[in-house]
Write an enzyme that holds these catalytic residues in place. Structure first.
Site, PDB file in Angstrom:
ATOM      1  N   HIS A 204      94.518  33.575  49.091  1.00  9.51           N
ATOM      2  CA  HIS A 204      93.299  32.985  49.650  1.00  9.51           C
ATOM      3  C   HIS A 204      92.526  34.075  50.398  1.00  9.51           C
ATOM      4  O   HIS A 204      92.904  35.231  50.366  1.00  9.51           O
ATOM      5  CB  HIS A 204      93.663  31.804  50.553  1.00  9.51           C
ATOM      6  N   HIS A 207      94.329  36.584  52.676  1.00 11.41           N
ATOM      7  CA  HIS A 207      95.072  37.664  51.998  1.00 11.41           C
ATOM      8  C   HIS A 207      94.128  38.783  51.589  1.00 11.41           C
ATOM      9  O   HIS A 207      94.455  39.959  51.683  1.00 11.41           O
ATOM     10  CB  HIS A 207      95.787  37.127  50.750  1.00 11.41           C
TER      11      HIS A 207
END
Ligand code: PPS
Length: 574
Positions: A204, A207
């Site tokens: 997501h 990250h």
């Protein structure tokens, strides 16, 4: 130049043995074979590509003991996870296994020979010791300890391999790179400092933010290097994840990041696994490796405690970082600040600032119910991909399994339910009555316990496949045995909803409703082993619904089933 391989030389056995390929292929047809397990295939793929350098085969007993006890091969080179070819006594006898023998190692999917092995030794490992030293505890709550005791056979075969051909892949071939291929790519792009990011989960925005920060602060590029071999049971399948990685890689600053897939069979061994991951990334040319909280942790042990401390993995790799020459980049937790619409490191959040977060559990809930997932959390294209693979209940399939005596009116209920569900719309509805299954799928079967079990098993298989494809399935067999019903439940719950409805019409009532007089014939002994007369009906203990058409109308019963499905979200809005 990219980082040097572990042990100094990249053991690219495919390149090394290429001149011998035809000879090895011919030999493989004349010698005995071992058909590999899925895990052994993953291991062998990384042995022959050099991903596990300096290994040139499966560990012999000396190396195995040394890795288990000291995290080192017998020649003192660091290596933290034992890589073994396990065989059973039956295999040993069948192959008349002995030292010096040559064997072909075959791909279980298509039988093609991947490598030949020269057997060095055959030994019996101490699995309890392996569990304790490698995984930290002989506790079967650890998936690899469970695998070790349940699946790994009782002997290990050590020996070096010669590569014939790497396993063929049909999915995401363009993103699969051997260490030599990824090194050539780094060279072409002049990447010398590379931060590797290991993952077994979808990515997501957080990250993306933390990997970009890691790269910028180290003046490096990023290699998104997800595992697509075997991960933790229950993880999101790699097909979905790779589509997500493909989408997220486009969100990186131009030229900063690359995606490459790793065919690794993870062991979830926490600290030892982190060290192994770092060695593998070094072999792929990376100079930095991101290690987060509880890296490759398997979750809780049977006492409810985490198997490993949150920073144990980071500390272990830190301890050996000079020896393996790879820099540990601690995974920096980032937090979203809605007022400035940015992610910042969690330890730099200004006092009093408003923050937002969505936990893994909350994300799964939103995917399940179709609830909104905001753009600050994940990119819309990533959310769309996840929704496609995790449709909300309103788009998922289910099976309504009606069980009860012959002439209990379960067929009436099934037909009425079919009409009602067709009226609801939204999914295709399949009706599988006992007589349809008996006529079309099980026409050769009688009514012994074994044959009834086979019949219900077939019914369960078909219902499961339809449920997986998103249909609403109504089945109405007698299904008198608890164990067979339980097996169907287990299979179907993996792919969608399962609702057991016990049509509990009293037997005397069924006998009166039985206009064909079948019960009478059974009583006279003209039909043998008839359910309720001289064969048992085991009433379900875990039915979602118990109904009785002798005290309530079919319409009322159908309404109750529809309400049950609605409450679980199968018609939307939950
Ligand atoms: S089972 O036990 O679930 O495999 O049975 P099922 O497939 O539902 O088949 C039941 C129908 O087969 C007729 N029949 C028998 N039932 C039970 N026991 C015996 N020995 C038997 N022999 C034949 C029975 O009339 C059921 O018919 P329907 O009309 O489907 O209830």
């Amino acid at each position: 130049m990219a980082n040097t391989p572990h042990g100094g030389i990249l053991k690219d056995l495919v390149a090394r043995d290429l001149p011998l390929r035809d000879q090895l292929l011919k030999e493989a047809e004349t010698i005995k074979s071992i058909v590999l397990t899925e895990r052994q295939l993953c291991d062998l793929e990384l042995i022959i590509s050099g991903g596990f350098s300096p290994l040139e085969g499966f560990l012999n007993e000396r190396d195995y003991n040394s890795v288990v006890e000291n995290l080192r091969l017998a020649d003192n080179t660091l290596f933290s996870i034992p890589i073994n070819l396990d065989v059973s006594q039956v295999d040993i006898d069948r192959l008349s296994l002995k030292a010096g023998q040559r064997l072909a190692l075959r791909d279980p999917r298509n039988d093609s020979p991947i490598a030949t092995l020269t057997v060095e030794d055959i030994y019996r490992p101490d699995k309890i010791k392996e569990a304790k030293l490698v995984f930290g505890d002989d506790d079967s709550a650890h998936p690899s300890v469970k695998y070790l005791h349940q699946n790994v056979k009782e002997f290990y075969v050590g020996g070096s391999v010669q590569a014939i051909q790497p396993p063929v892949h049909y999915d995401y071939v363009a993103y699969r790179n051997t260490p030599a291929e990824i090194r050539a790519y780094f060279k072409k792009l002049n990447w010398t400092r590379i931060v590797a990011f290991q993952t077994r989960n979808p990515m997501h925005r957080a990250h993306r933010e933390l990997t970009v920060r890691a790269a910028r602060s180290r003046q490096a590029n990023v290699l998104i290097n997800p595992v697509v071999g075997l991960t933790k049971p229950g993880d999101i399948d790699h097909f979905t994840r790779v589509r997500v990685y493909e989408a997220i890689i486009r969100r990186y600053p131009t030229g900063m990041a690359a995606l490459s897939l790793l065919p690794l069979a993870m062991r979830m061994a926490g600290p030892r696994e982190a060290l192994w991951h770092a060695i593998i990334r070094k072999n792929h040319g990376c100079s930095h490796f991101i290690i987060g909280r509880d890296h490759a942790g398997p979750g809780k042990n049977s006492a409810g405690k985490d198997f490993y401390g949150p920073y144990e993995a980071q500390h272990l790799v830190e301890k050996y970082k000079d020896e393996i020459d790879i820099e540990v980049v601690p995974f920096q937790q980032v937090t979203y600040l809605p007022d400035s619409d940015e992610y910042v490191p969690s330890d730099e959040v200004p006092a009093g600032a408003k923050t937002l977060d969505i936990s893994g559990t909350e994300l799964r809930r939103r995917l399940r119910t179709g609830a909104h997932i905001p753009e600050w959390f994940s990119y819309p294209e990533v959310v769309a991909l996840l929704r496609e693979s995790h449709p909300p209940r309103s788009k998922q399939g289910f099976t309504v399994f009606l069980t009860g005596y012959h002439a209990s009116k379960k067929e009436h209920i099934a037909r009425a339910l079919q009409v009602s569900l067709n009226q609801q719309g939204g999914r295709s509805i399949s009706l599988l009555l006992g007589e349809t299954i008996r006529g079309k799928l099980s026409s050769e079967l009688g009514f012994s316990k074994r044959e009834r079990d086979i019949n219900i098993n077939r019914l369960g298989f078909v219902s499961g496949e339809l449920t997986r494809a998103g249909a609403g399935v109504i089945v109405a067999p007698i299904a008198p045995y608890e164990e067979a019903r339980q097996q169907v439940r287990q299979e179907i719950e993996k792919v969608g909803g399962f609702f057991l409805v016990h049509v509990a019409t009293p037997l005397e009532q069924c006998i009166t409703w039985d206009r064909d007089g079948i019960y009478e014939r059974a009583k006279k002994g003209e039909i043998k082993g008839f359910t309720g007369i001289d064969d048992p009906y085991e009433a379900p203990k875990n039915a979602e619904l118990v109904v009785d058409p002798s005290t309530e109308s079919v319409a009322q019963i159908v309404r109750r089933i529809i309400l049950l499905l609605d409450k679980q979200g199968y018609f939307g809005d939950v």
